[in-house]
Motif scaffolding. Structure first.
Motif, short mmCIF file in Angstrom:
data_model
loop_
_atom_site.label_atom_id
_atom_site.label_comp_id
_atom_site.label_asym_id
_atom_site.label_seq_id
_atom_site.Cartn_x
_atom_site.Cartn_y
_atom_site.Cartn_z
N LEU A 219 0.82 -1.21 0.05
CA LEU A 219 0.17 -0.28 -0.15
C LEU A 219 0.94 1.34 0.39
O LEU A 219 1.06 2.36 -1.05
CB LEU A 219 -1.04 0.25 1.17
CG LEU A 219 -1.99 -0.96 1.32
CD1 LEU A 219 -2.88 -1.15 2.52
CD2 LEU A 219 -2.88 -0.87 0.24
N THR B 247 0.68 4.06 -2.67
CA THR B 247 0.17 5.13 -3.09
C THR B 247 1.05 6.09 -3.20
O THR B 247 1.14 7.48 -3.89
CB THR B 247 0.27 5.70 -0.88
OG1 THR B 247 -0.61 4.59 -0.06
CG2 THR B 247 0.11 7.21 -0.91
N ARG C 191 -5.70 0.13 -3.47
CA ARG C 191 -5.84 -1.10 -2.75
C ARG C 191 -6.74 -1.96 -3.19
O ARG C 191 -6.87 -3.38 -2.32
CB ARG C 191 -6.40 -0.34 -1.34
CG ARG C 191 -6.81 0.85 -0.53
CD ARG C 191 -7.32 1.29 0.25
NE ARG C 191 -8.36 1.87 0.05
CZ ARG C 191 -8.35 2.99 0.05
NH1 ARG C 191 -7.24 3.98 0.51
NH2 ARG C 191 -9.52 4.24 0.19
#
Length: 205
Positions: free
Chosen positions: A161, A165, A178
Protein backbone atom coordinates in the motif's frame (compact mmCIF):
# COMPACT_ATOMS: atom_id res chain seq x y z
CA UNK A 1 11.05 5.07 11.49
CA UNK A 2 9.90 8.69 11.12
CA UNK A 3 13.44 9.82 10.29
CA UNK A 4 13.77 7.04 7.73
CA UNK A 5 10.54 8.10 5.99
CA UNK A 6 11.52 11.78 6.19
CA UNK A 7 14.91 11.06 4.59
CA UNK A 8 13.25 9.12 1.77
CA UNK A 9 10.77 11.95 1.17
CA UNK A 10 13.54 14.55 1.13
CA UNK A 11 15.58 12.44 -1.31
CA UNK A 12 12.52 12.01 -3.50
CA UNK A 13 12.28 15.76 -4.17
CA UNK A 14 15.67 16.24 -5.93
CA UNK A 15 15.27 12.84 -7.58
CA UNK A 16 11.95 13.98 -9.06
CA UNK A 17 13.59 17.14 -10.42
CA UNK A 18 16.50 15.22 -11.97
CA UNK A 19 14.32 12.52 -13.54
CA UNK A 20 11.78 14.95 -15.00
CA UNK A 21 14.57 17.17 -16.35
CA UNK A 22 16.24 14.19 -18.04
CA UNK A 23 12.91 13.15 -19.58
CA UNK A 24 12.37 16.73 -20.75
CA UNK A 25 15.83 16.77 -22.35
CA UNK A 26 15.28 13.38 -23.99
CA UNK A 27 12.04 14.61 -25.56
CA UNK A 28 13.73 17.78 -26.76
CA UNK A 29 16.64 15.79 -28.24
CA UNK A 30 14.32 13.41 -30.05
CA UNK A 31 12.07 15.98 -31.72
CA UNK A 32 12.38 19.35 -33.41
CA UNK A 33 8.98 21.08 -33.27
CA UNK A 34 10.39 24.21 -34.92
CA UNK A 35 11.20 22.29 -38.10
CA UNK A 36 7.71 20.79 -38.09
CA UNK A 37 6.26 24.27 -37.67
CA UNK A 38 8.34 25.57 -40.58
CA UNK A 39 7.16 22.72 -42.82
CA UNK A 40 3.51 23.41 -42.08
CA UNK A 41 3.98 27.21 -42.19
CA UNK A 42 6.33 27.75 -45.12
CA UNK A 43 5.81 31.53 -45.08
CA UNK A 44 6.65 31.88 -41.37
CA UNK A 45 9.05 34.75 -40.72
CA UNK A 46 11.91 34.84 -38.24
CA UNK A 47 9.63 36.78 -35.89
CA UNK A 48 6.99 34.05 -36.13
CA UNK A 49 9.60 31.40 -35.33
CA UNK A 50 10.87 33.38 -32.36
CA UNK A 51 7.31 33.79 -31.05
CA UNK A 52 6.69 30.05 -31.53
CA UNK A 53 9.87 29.18 -29.63
CA UNK A 54 8.95 31.49 -26.75
CA UNK A 55 5.36 30.24 -26.62
CA UNK A 56 6.54 26.63 -26.27
CA UNK A 57 9.74 27.22 -24.30
CA UNK A 58 11.95 25.89 -27.11
CA UNK A 59 15.06 27.88 -26.21
CA UNK A 60 18.41 26.80 -27.65
CA UNK A 61 21.51 25.66 -25.77
CA UNK A 62 21.84 23.99 -22.38
CA UNK A 63 20.74 27.16 -20.61
CA UNK A 64 17.71 27.24 -22.88
CA UNK A 65 16.88 23.68 -21.88
CA UNK A 66 17.02 24.64 -18.21
CA UNK A 67 14.89 27.74 -18.81
CA UNK A 68 12.37 25.78 -20.87
CA UNK A 69 12.20 23.04 -18.24
CA UNK A 70 11.40 25.43 -15.40
CA UNK A 71 8.82 27.25 -17.52
CA UNK A 72 7.20 23.91 -18.27
CA UNK A 73 7.33 22.97 -14.58
CA UNK A 74 5.77 26.29 -13.60
CA UNK A 75 2.89 25.82 -16.05
CA UNK A 76 2.46 22.21 -14.96
CA UNK A 77 2.14 23.15 -11.27
CA UNK A 78 0.20 26.39 -11.53
CA UNK A 79 -1.79 25.86 -14.73
CA UNK A 80 -3.44 26.41 -17.05
CA UNK A 81 -1.67 23.77 -19.04
CA UNK A 82 -0.78 24.89 -22.56
CA UNK A 83 -1.86 23.01 -25.64
CA UNK A 84 0.36 20.39 -27.28
CA UNK A 85 3.13 21.64 -29.55
CA UNK A 86 1.97 19.35 -32.31
CA UNK A 87 -1.63 19.87 -33.30
CA UNK A 88 -2.36 22.44 -30.55
CA UNK A 89 -4.61 19.96 -28.77
CA UNK A 90 -5.68 20.24 -25.15
CA UNK A 91 -3.33 18.37 -22.82
CA UNK A 92 -5.70 17.27 -20.04
CA UNK A 93 -8.04 14.97 -22.06
CA UNK A 94 -5.07 13.14 -23.55
CA UNK A 95 -3.31 12.98 -20.19
CA UNK A 96 -6.48 11.72 -18.50
CA UNK A 97 -6.68 8.79 -20.92
CA UNK A 98 -3.00 8.04 -20.37
CA UNK A 99 -3.45 8.12 -16.59
CA UNK A 100 -6.40 5.74 -16.82
CA UNK A 101 -4.28 3.31 -18.82
CA UNK A 102 -1.41 3.74 -16.34
CA UNK A 103 -3.72 2.90 -13.43
CA UNK A 104 -4.95 -0.24 -15.18
CA UNK A 105 -1.38 -1.29 -15.95
CA UNK A 106 -0.37 -0.46 -12.39
CA UNK A 107 -3.20 -2.60 -11.03
CA UNK A 108 -2.07 -5.59 -13.10
CA UNK A 109 1.59 -4.90 -12.26
CA UNK A 110 0.76 -4.83 -8.54
CA UNK A 111 -0.97 -8.19 -8.74
CA UNK A 112 1.76 -9.80 -10.85
CA UNK A 113 4.58 -8.15 -8.89
CA UNK A 114 3.27 -9.12 -5.46
CA UNK A 115 2.58 -12.73 -6.45
CA UNK A 116 5.32 -13.56 -8.97
CA UNK A 117 7.90 -11.04 -7.77
CA UNK A 118 7.86 -12.14 -4.14
CA UNK A 119 7.59 -15.80 -5.04
CA UNK A 120 10.49 -15.77 -7.48
CA UNK A 121 12.65 -13.60 -5.22
CA UNK A 122 12.17 -15.73 -2.10
CA UNK A 123 12.46 -19.06 -3.88
CA UNK A 124 15.47 -18.07 -6.02
CA UNK A 125 17.38 -16.63 -3.05
CA UNK A 126 16.61 -19.64 -0.85
CA UNK A 127 17.52 -22.12 -3.59
CA UNK A 128 20.81 -20.31 -4.29
CA UNK A 129 21.80 -20.35 -0.61
CA UNK A 130 20.95 -24.05 -0.32
CA UNK A 131 22.83 -24.97 -3.51
CA UNK A 132 25.89 -23.02 -2.33
CA UNK A 133 25.83 -24.87 0.98
CA UNK A 134 25.23 -21.76 3.06
CA UNK A 135 21.84 -23.01 4.20
CA UNK A 136 19.86 -26.23 4.17
CA UNK A 137 16.27 -27.31 4.01
CA UNK A 138 14.80 -28.12 7.43
CA UNK A 139 14.29 -31.80 8.13
CA UNK A 140 11.18 -33.09 6.42
CA UNK A 141 10.74 -30.00 4.23
CA UNK A 142 10.64 -30.55 0.46
CA UNK A 143 11.41 -28.21 -2.43
CA UNK A 144 7.72 -28.14 -3.22
CA UNK A 145 6.93 -26.89 0.27
CA UNK A 146 9.62 -24.23 -0.02
CA UNK A 147 8.07 -23.09 -3.29
CA UNK A 148 4.61 -23.03 -1.67
CA UNK A 149 5.93 -20.99 1.26
CA UNK A 150 7.50 -18.51 -1.16
CA UNK A 151 4.08 -18.04 -2.74
CA UNK A 152 2.77 -17.02 0.67
CA UNK A 153 5.33 -14.20 0.65
CA UNK A 154 2.83 -12.24 -1.45
CA UNK A 155 0.49 -11.96 1.55
CA UNK A 156 0.76 -8.50 3.06
CA UNK A 157 -0.57 -4.98 2.82
CA UNK A 158 1.64 -2.41 4.53
CA UNK A 159 4.57 -2.01 2.15
CA UNK A 160 2.45 -2.75 -0.94
CA UNK A 161 0.00 0.00 0.00
CA UNK A 162 2.88 2.37 0.76
CA UNK A 163 4.49 1.82 -2.65
CA UNK A 164 1.12 1.97 -4.41
CA UNK A 165 0.30 5.27 -2.69
CA UNK A 166 3.61 6.74 -3.81
CA UNK A 167 3.00 5.62 -7.38
CA UNK A 168 -0.64 6.83 -7.49
CA UNK A 169 -1.01 9.58 -4.85
CA UNK A 170 -4.35 11.02 -6.00
CA UNK A 171 -7.54 10.32 -4.06
CA UNK A 172 -9.43 8.86 -7.02
CA UNK A 173 -6.72 6.22 -7.55
CA UNK A 174 -6.55 5.13 -3.89
CA UNK A 175 -9.43 2.59 -4.13
CA UNK A 176 -7.81 0.95 -7.17
CA UNK A 177 -4.48 0.71 -5.34
CA UNK A 178 -6.14 -0.96 -2.35
CA UNK A 179 -8.12 -3.23 -4.64
CA UNK A 180 -4.99 -4.37 -6.49
CA UNK A 181 -3.12 -5.07 -3.24
CA UNK A 182 -6.13 -6.91 -1.79
CA UNK A 183 -6.59 -9.08 -4.88
CA UNK A 184 -2.89 -9.91 -4.98
CA UNK A 185 -2.74 -10.78 -1.27
CA UNK A 186 -5.84 -12.98 -1.42
CA UNK A 187 -4.57 -14.68 -4.58
CA UNK A 188 -1.18 -15.29 -2.94
CA UNK A 189 -2.88 -16.77 0.13
CA UNK A 190 -5.09 -19.08 -1.95
CA UNK A 191 -2.28 -20.20 -4.26
CA UNK A 192 0.08 -20.69 -1.31
CA UNK A 193 -2.49 -22.78 0.55
CA UNK A 194 -3.21 -24.92 -2.51
CA UNK A 195 0.51 -25.42 -3.18
CA UNK A 196 1.14 -26.39 0.45
CA UNK A 197 -1.75 -28.87 0.36
CA UNK A 198 -0.44 -30.37 -2.86
CA UNK A 199 3.21 -30.54 -1.78
CA UNK A 200 2.65 -31.80 1.78
CA UNK A 201 2.42 -35.55 2.37
CA UNK A 202 -1.06 -36.76 3.37
CA UNK A 203 -1.06 -37.92 6.95
CA UNK A 204 -3.51 -40.53 8.15
CA UNK A 205 -6.24 -39.11 10.39
Amino acid sequence: MFRFILRRVLWAIPTLFVVTFLVYCAIRFGTDPVQSYKRTNIHASAKDLARYRKLNGLYEGFGGYIRGYFEWLHHFITGPWPRTIKGRQRVWPRLKDSLANSVRLGLVASIVGIILGNMLGIFAASAALIRLGWARLPTGVTWGQLYAASLCGGIGFTMSLFIGTLAFPTVEHAPLVRLGVMIASVAAAVLGYMALRWSSPHRPS
